[in-house]
Structure formats: structure tokens, C-alpha cells
Scaffold this active site. Structure first.
Site, PDB file in Angstrom:
ATOM      1  N   ASP A   1       0.861  -1.171   0.000  1.00  0.00           N
ATOM      2  CA  ASP A   1       0.000   0.000   0.000  1.00  0.00           C
ATOM      3  C   ASP A   1       0.902   1.227   0.000  1.00  0.00           C
ATOM      4  OD1 ASP A   1      -2.168   1.602   0.041  1.00  0.00           O
ATOM      5  OD2 ASP A   1      -2.686   1.264   2.137  1.00  0.00           O
TER       6      ASP A   1
ATOM      7  N   THR B   1       0.205   4.455   1.369  1.00  0.00           N
ATOM      8  CA  THR B   1       0.187   5.148   2.657  1.00  0.00           C
ATOM      9  C   THR B   1       0.664   4.215   3.761  1.00  0.00           C
ATOM     10  OG1 THR B   1      -1.685   6.441   1.880  1.00  0.00           O
ATOM     11  CG2 THR B   1      -1.231   6.487   4.233  1.00  0.00           C
TER      12      THR B   1
ATOM     13  N   ASP C   1      -2.695  -2.422   6.845  1.00  0.00           N
ATOM     14  CA  ASP C   1      -2.913  -2.030   8.233  1.00  0.00           C
ATOM     15  C   ASP C   1      -4.377  -1.783   8.564  1.00  0.00           C
ATOM     16  OD1 ASP C   1      -3.276   0.234   6.790  1.00  0.00           O
ATOM     17  OD2 ASP C   1      -1.662   1.395   7.722  1.00  0.00           O
TER      18      ASP C   1
END
Length: 797
Positions: A315, A317, A553
């Protein structure tokens, strides 16, 4: 706040529950719901329970085989013939302790990250634990607060909720009375209250976490390969055991205890028990090493799995970028003075008590001068795409400013929009500062606003992200950036980090698995990816034979993490992702992954190397049992003899060799690569040992002849096993030479010390037979060298 009343229209799809009043539940109503069990009671599920951990490590095929033989030997033979059984305790203990340590760490993380929501009861707002929330509770929420249960919004004042952890959608959602609020979402602007409609296991996030928490073991080629070997060994042991029992008890007319002892002595070395233990030790030490680098490995074989990965899905971010942003440029427009613009930006930053990431970057770049006073403010809203404030300047003048998206605040034909587009393509974020003559409470305060400056922002790249991506590229591991953000901006960030490849809008990806897999093979950066697409992407890559690691996350990443071959979660991620991931990066640093890969390669390379030692023993043990049955003679060894040989030529040296540095790339086909050396090595060792034994049977007669024959056969088997060790230990270093030499000295010590001779029932008799044993060993060693070199040429790895 906007209070709901009887006249408020509510979407029928999200009908309000029975009203409880603006004061919330009463103490009596709370007690009534507690008595009915309508509480938010969700057990912490960070990993397998302790009972499951113990069960998984105790009830294994290896423990069953060795355990039964160990119990038999405890009853029929001296303790020195039962030493092999203590491997069970060590192997099981290592596995249990390691998983228990990981469970404790995860449980503490879950407690640390637990939210304490504010609940209104009897007209008073107070913080409670998540477990104390009951059905119909009225829960207040504000910026930064997390919704811990599902509910329906009953009060809203500019309330905007980020549901990206659930849906992957980056933009906040405006909530009005009657709208649904899902557990796991966060408030990013405004405030309000919602009434709990689903608590405990019924809540959305809890159901998702429950599905994720169904424990699955990461695939391990080492573990499955060893399990395959044990399965075949089990089937070979049955006829071998029956043949040995008949031979030792009936044909040779021995007493029962001695027959059982020699039968077990023939069966035990067939099981590569030390290989199972050593694999666990190597993994456990690797886990400890990684733990020092703030990397929690929840399953021992996970470090092997990551070493075999050929595709890493990332990912943007939190992996490639950090949470904050930086102002990289300020471009005044319309002749405005830059110093004056800086004051405006500083005052705007001071006017918002809960700044978002963009405004925080402006605050860091332009501190407030403190001589301007904010008289009215308009918080940022994703619906209008801008925020604003009215100031009383130090000189007595008043001004109103707006800060937000250029395409909203500027006219469509404004020249600044083209420049904004070019900056966006570079991965930069652009905000427009504009002055307006209208009041902030006007229905459209942005109309006729005059542009004053462009504020160029850049996401903070992780300083170690570029090096990490280069490491994976050098190791032939492909990186795929998968993000819910705009594909162009994500591609620009990836390009800055040196990641080459095409950028694809995931909304255009084929829906069929093969088509998606081909698109994933050709593309590198994928934007606007939905949570379901993440899961589909993992499956598509796996369908084309790729071994996939997935980092994430958020709750929306959970199912993709679970489906991936290796799931990697950040320590700051949601409880659900930490529970389902095999690897948790406690320091939230993507740069830790190369250490995991290196550790896994060390384990795989070394275990493949030393497995040959153990499986040579398995092969010669099976052949010796067959030869003993065919010749109808006593089995030449007791368990204590083979325990001594295994310790000196396999166990101790393999421990050191398994922990040595090794940077070889992980190769597939573990069983095939090991057996191509083990089978010829075992055949040579069995033939030479049995030849020595047969010659010794003709050489020695009278009382004590069997002990002398056993000692001669043991000497031959030891010397051949030492030569196997000498080959495996190559290329030599000073410590490898010292290791091999010390093992040889250990055997000499046993032959020279009287009490050790008696303990191990080993004593060389005469001179002729021992030298014959040495001569046969030398010929066998030369045969080993020739055969293994031929195997290298004929069956390359």
C-alpha cells in the site's frame, strides 16, 4: 449540534432504532441490557488460544512415532537407550514457547490500542471501556474518535467519517441523522452522536475480524517436505518393525527385552527426529533475531515463506509514505505579497483546533504571528472541499479566507488549473488560498473568491522505502503498489522511489481471474483499488503460480492479508490485521522486510544443507533393517549406539551449520534436492557397515562376540558419517574444520574412557578387525565423493 426531532425525515433503509432521548440510557436500562447479555463483549483474539497452541505442537506425527517408541524403551531397556526421546520435549517446548511469546506481545498491543468511547447516560457523558457499551447506548463522537460498535447517527454537526479501513474509499463520508455508522470507522471532521444498534459479535468489524481469526498456518515447504518424509518413513517402519521383531525374537531366539531394544534400535534412526528439532531451533533463533529489529513473527515458518515470495503487494500510505505532509512551494497569485500570504496561512492553521494532515503541514511551515484574531471559522468538509476563517487583522482590518481544492474554488477556465493538473501528475497535492468578500455563513461563500496563492504539498516518503524497493528488485521480487488513491498520484510517488512500470486505474481491470492476472503481470502501480479487488488481485497472482506477500494495516486489508501466502501488518494497524498477519512490523517500518527475507534464506539454505545429514541416516537405517531381516542375523546396534553417532556426526554439527551465515537464494523442491544426495549416501553407508558387521561375525566367536561385532560396525558407520559431515561442511572455514575435528575427538574419547565405554557398550577388540573397518570406511568415502559428483552432473539442482 443538530438534534433529531420527530419531524426529521429518515431514509427508510437506515431507520432509527427506538429513541432513548438525548440524555441516553438510564442506569436501570443499562442494567436491564447487561442482564439480557446485550453488551459489547468481544474476547481478545490476537492469535490461537493457549490450548490450541499446545495441542498443535504436542499432537504431531513426529511426536506420535518417537513417543510410542520412547515409552516402550523406558520399560524394557536402560535409560541410555532412551535418550532419543528427550528430543520430543525440546522440539515441543520450543514451538509452544515461541507462539506463546508472540501471543503475549499481540495481546498487549490490543490492550494498548483499545479505544475508550464517551457514552451519554442519565444525561451525563463519561468515558467507558468498549466492553461496557450496551445496546441502544448513545455514544458521542468527535474528530479522531473511532466507532467501536455499529449504530445509527442521531446527532450531527458537520460530521464526516472516514470509512477507508472498512471500504478502502479514501474520501470521508458526510453523515446525517439516520445514516448508518459502522464500527471501525473514524471521525475526521465535525461531531455528533450515534445510537448503538449492533454490539459484540454482531458488529461489522467484529464479524470481519471473526472471519479473519480462523487460524490458518502459513505454507512451509520445509515443514511439508519433512512431513512428507515422515509419512513415507512411517509406512516403511511397519514392515521393517515386523521383520525385525520376527528376526530378533523368533529366528535368533533372544529374550523379549533384548529383542525389543534391538528392534527399536533399528526403527528409531529411520525417523529424522533431529531434523524436526533443528528446523524449529533455526526458525526460533531467526524469530529472536528479528524480534530485536522490532519484527514480530507469529508463526515460525513465516520467515521461510517470505524468503520464497516473488511478488510483494504494497500500500502507498504507511508503507512507501509516512503519515505527514510537507509544504514544498508557495506560489502567490494576482500580485499578492508572499510575506502577507504567509501570515494568512499561519492564522488559518491556528484557527482550526483539529487540523488534518494538509493543514498540519501548513502550520509546521508557517507559524502563527499571534497578532491576528479569528472571529469566525468554517471547518474543512469533504463535501465542499474547503475550509475558511474570518480574521481581525492587527491593523484593525477584517478579511475572510478560504483554503481548499483549486478545481472547486477556481473558475473552470482559470489558467492556474492547468498548472495544478501538472503538479498532481508529479504526485504533489495542491491547495488554493482565496479571499472572499462573502460571509462564511453564506450559502455559497466561495462565489467570486479571488485566488491569492497556490500551496504545493508533498507526502513524506519513507527514507528507507527506496532502498527496500531496490533490494527486492535485486532479489527478483516484484513489487506491486496497490492503493485506493488516485492512480496518477500513486504512480508519481512510486516513480520518485525508482519503481519502474506502468500505472493502471483498477476500475478498468478485467473481472475474470486470468485477465486480471495478466494485467497484474504487466502493471506495477494500481490506483482506486477496492477492498474486494485487493483480495481478487492476490488470488489472481497466485493462480499464475506467484508466491504473494501482502502488506496492510486497515480492516479492509484483512481478507487479502489472510488469502496471501504471507500477510505483513504494521504494528499500528487494526487489531484484526495484526491477528491475521503472520508478520507484524512493530516499528511500522517497511525497511524491516529485507531482514526477514535474509533470515529466511539463511534458514532455508542451511536446513537444506544439514537435512542431508539426517536423511542419510534414515536411508542407511532402513537398508540395514532390510539386510538384517534378509540375512536373519541380530540387529548390530542398540539405540544408545545410534544416539552417540547421531549426536557427534549429525546433531551437534548440524546445529552450528544451521545457524551459520548463508546468503543463497531460496530454491524450491526441498525433498528432491535433499534426497538426490541422501539416497546414494545412505546406500554406501549401509553397504559398508553391513559388510563390516558380516566380516566381524566370522572374526569374533565366543562370549562377548556380539558386543565386539557391534563395536566394529559402529566404527565403520562413524567414519563414513564423519566423511558425509566433512562433505556437507564445505567450503571450509576455520570454525568448520574445528567443528569436524572436535566431533572426531569426541568419539575417540568415548573409546578411551572406561566408564564411557561401559555406558555406550563400545569396546574395540583386537587390532585386525578395527583396521579392516577403517579400510572399508576409506573405500566407502572414496565412493561417496565419486557418486555425489556424478549426481551433481546428472541431476543439477
Amino acid at each position: 449540534m443538530t438534534h433529531i426531532d420527530a419531524g426529521t425525515e429518515v431514509d427508510s433503509e437506515h431507520a432509527l432504532p427506538a429513541p432513548v432521548g438525548t440524555g441516553g440510557l438510564t442506569a436501570a436500562e443499562v442494567a436491564e441490557r447487561v442482564a439480557r447479555g446485550q453488551v459489547n463483549d468481544i474476547p481478545v483474539r490476537s492469535s490461537r488460544s493457549m490450548v490450541e497452541i499446545v495441542r498443535a505442537n504436542v499432537f504431531t506425527r513426529f511426536n506420535a512415532i518417537i513417543g510410542v517408541l520412547w515409552l516402550i524403551m523406558l520399560f524394557v531397556a536402560p535409560i541410555q537407550d532412551s535418550l532419543f526421546g528427550f528430543v520430543i520435549l525440546a522440539n515441543t517446548g520450543i514451538g509452544i514457547v515461541q507462539e506463546w511469546r508472540a501471543k503475549k506481545t499481540l495481546d498487549s498491543l490490543a490492550v494498548i490500542g483499545e479505544a475508550r468511547p464517551t457514552v451519554r447516560r442519565d444525561g451525563v457523558a463519561a468515558e467507558v471501556t468498549t466492553a461496557e457499551i450496551v445496546l441502544d447506548d448513545l455514544i458521542e463522537i468527535g474528530p479522531g474518535d473511532k466507532a467501536v460498535v455499529d449504530g445509527v447517527c442521531v446527532e450531527a454537526d458537520g460530521l464526516e467519517i472516514d470509512e477507508s479501513l472498512l471500504t478502502g474509499e479514501a474520501d470521508p463520508v458526510v453523515k446525517r441523522p439516520g445514516d448508518q455508522v459502522l464500527s471501525g470507522s473514524f471521525v475526521v471532521a465535525g461531531g455528533g452522536a450515534f445510537q448503538a444498534t449492533k454490539v459484540g459479535r454482531e458488529a461489522y468489524a467484529a464479524q470481519l475480524a471473526e472471519e479473519a481469526s480462523r487460524f490458518t498456518l502459513v505454507h512451509s515447504e520445509l515443514r511439508s517436505g519433512i512431513s512428507t518424509i515422515l509419512k513415507y518413513v512411517t509406512w516403511m517402519m511397519i514392515p521393517a518393525a515386523l521383520g525385525l521383531v520376527v528376526t530378533q525374537l523368533v529366528v535368533k531366539d533372544k529374550d523379549l527385552d533384548d529383542s525389543i531394544a534391538r528392534t527399536v534400535g533399528g526403527i528409531v534412526p529411520m525417523v529424522p527426529e533431529g531434523l524436526v528439532l533443528l528446523t524449529s531451533v533455526a526458525f526460533a533463533i531467526g524469530v529472536i533475531r528479528l524480534g530485536r529489529k522490532q519484527c514480530l513473527v507469529q508463526e515460525l515458518p513465516a520467515i521461510e515463506g517470505l524468503a520464497r515470495v516473488d511478488t510483494v503487494c504494497l500500500d502507498k500510505t504507511g508503507t512507501l509514505t509516512e503519515g505527514g505532509m510537507d509544504v514544498t512551494e508557495l506560489r502567490p497569485l494576482g500580485g499578492h505579497d508572499e510575506e502577507y500570504i504567509r501570515k494568512v496561512l499561519g492564522a488559518l492553521g491556528e484557527s482550526d483546533p483539529r487540523p488534518n494532515a494538509s493543514l498540519q503541514a501548513i502550520i509546521d511551515a508557517y507559524p502563527d504571528t499571534q497578532d491576528w484574531r479569528c472571529t469566525e471559522s468554517l471547518p474543512f468538509s469533504s463535501a465542499r472541499k474547503y475550509s475558511g476563517a474570518t480574521f481581525s487583522e492587527g491593523n484593525g482590518e477584517s478579511s475572510t479566507w478560504l483554503l481548499g481544492a483549486p478545481d472547486v474554488l477556481l473558475a473552470p477556465d482559470d489558467g492556474a488549473l492547468a498548472e495544478t493538473g501538472r503538479l498532481n501528475e508529479q504526485g504533489l497535492r495542491v491547495l488554493l488560498l482565496a479571499r472572499t468578500a462573502r460571509d462564511l455563513d453564506d450559502s455559497e461563500p466561495a462565489v467570486d473568491a479571488k485566488p491569492a496563492a497556490l500551496v504545493v504539498l508533498e507526502q513524506r516518503l519513507r527514507p528507507d522505502a527506496g532502498d527496500t524497493l531496490r533490494y527486492f528488485a535485486e532479489q527478483n521480487v516484484r513489487a506491486k503498489v496497490i492503493s485506493g488513491d488516485n492512480a496518477v498520484s500513486v504512480g508519481a510517488v512510486a516513480a520518485k522511489l525508482g519503481l519502474e512500470g506502468s500505472t493502471v486505474d483498477a476500475r478498468l481491470l478485467p473481472r475474470d481471474q486470468d485477465g486480471m492476472a495478466e494485467a497484474l503481470d504487466s502493471g506495477t502501480v494500481f490506483g482506486r483499488v477496492t477492498p474486494q479487488q485487493k483480495r481478487d488481485m492476490v488470488g489472481a497472482l497466485q493462480s499464475h503460480g506467484h508466491t504473494v506477500a501482502m502488506t496492510g494495516d486497515g480492516v479492509n486489508d484483512v481478507l487479502a492479508l489472510k488469502d496471501a501466502d504471507i500477510g505483513v501488518s504494521m504494528g499500528s494497524g487494526s487489531e484484526a490485521t495484526r491477528a491475521v498477519a503472520q508478520i507484524v512490523l512493530l516499528n511500522n517500518s517497511f525497511a524491516t522486510l529485507p531482514s526477514v527475507v535474509a533470515e529466511g534464506r539463511r534458514v532455508i539454505g542451511n536446513i537444506t544443507r544439514v537435512a542431508t545429514l539426517f536423511l542419510v541416516k534414515t536411508v542407511y537405517s532402513v537398508l540395514l533393517a532390510v539386510l538384517v531381516v534378509c540375512w536373519q542375523v541380530e540387529y548390530p546396534f542398540l539405540p544408545r549406539h545410534l544416539t552417540l553417532l547421531s549426536t557427534l556426526t549429525i546433531g551437534v554439527p548440524a546445529f552450528f551449520l544451521a545457524l551459520a551465515p548463508n546468503k543463497e537464494r531460496a530454491k524450491p523442491h526441498f525433498v528432491r534436492r535433499v534426497m538426490r544426495y541422501s539416497i546414494p549416501g545412505g546406500v554406501v553407508a549401509a553397504a559398508a557397515t553391513f559388510l563390516t558387521y558380516l566380516i566381524a561375525r566370522h572374526h569374533y566367536v565366543g562370549e562377548g562376540a556380539l558386543d565386539a561385532e557391534t563395536s566394529a560396525a559402529t566404527l565403520t558407520l562413524f567414519l563414513i558419517s564423519m566423511w558425509v559431515l566433512a562433505i556437507i561442511a564445505r567450503p571450509y572455514t576455520w570454525w568448520r574444520v574445528a567443528l569436524v575435528a572436535s566431533m572426531g575427538l569426541g568419539f575417540v574419547l568415548v573409546l578411551m574412557v572406561p566408564w564411557l565405554q561401559e555406558f555406550f557398550a563400545l569396546k574395540l577388540v583386537g587390532v585386525t578387525m578395527p583396521w579392516i573397518a577403517v579400510g572399508i570406511s576409506v573405500v566407502a568415502a572414496a565412493a561417496l565423493e565419486f557418486v555425489w559428483k556424478w549426481v551433481d552432473r546428472r541431476f543439477p539442482a
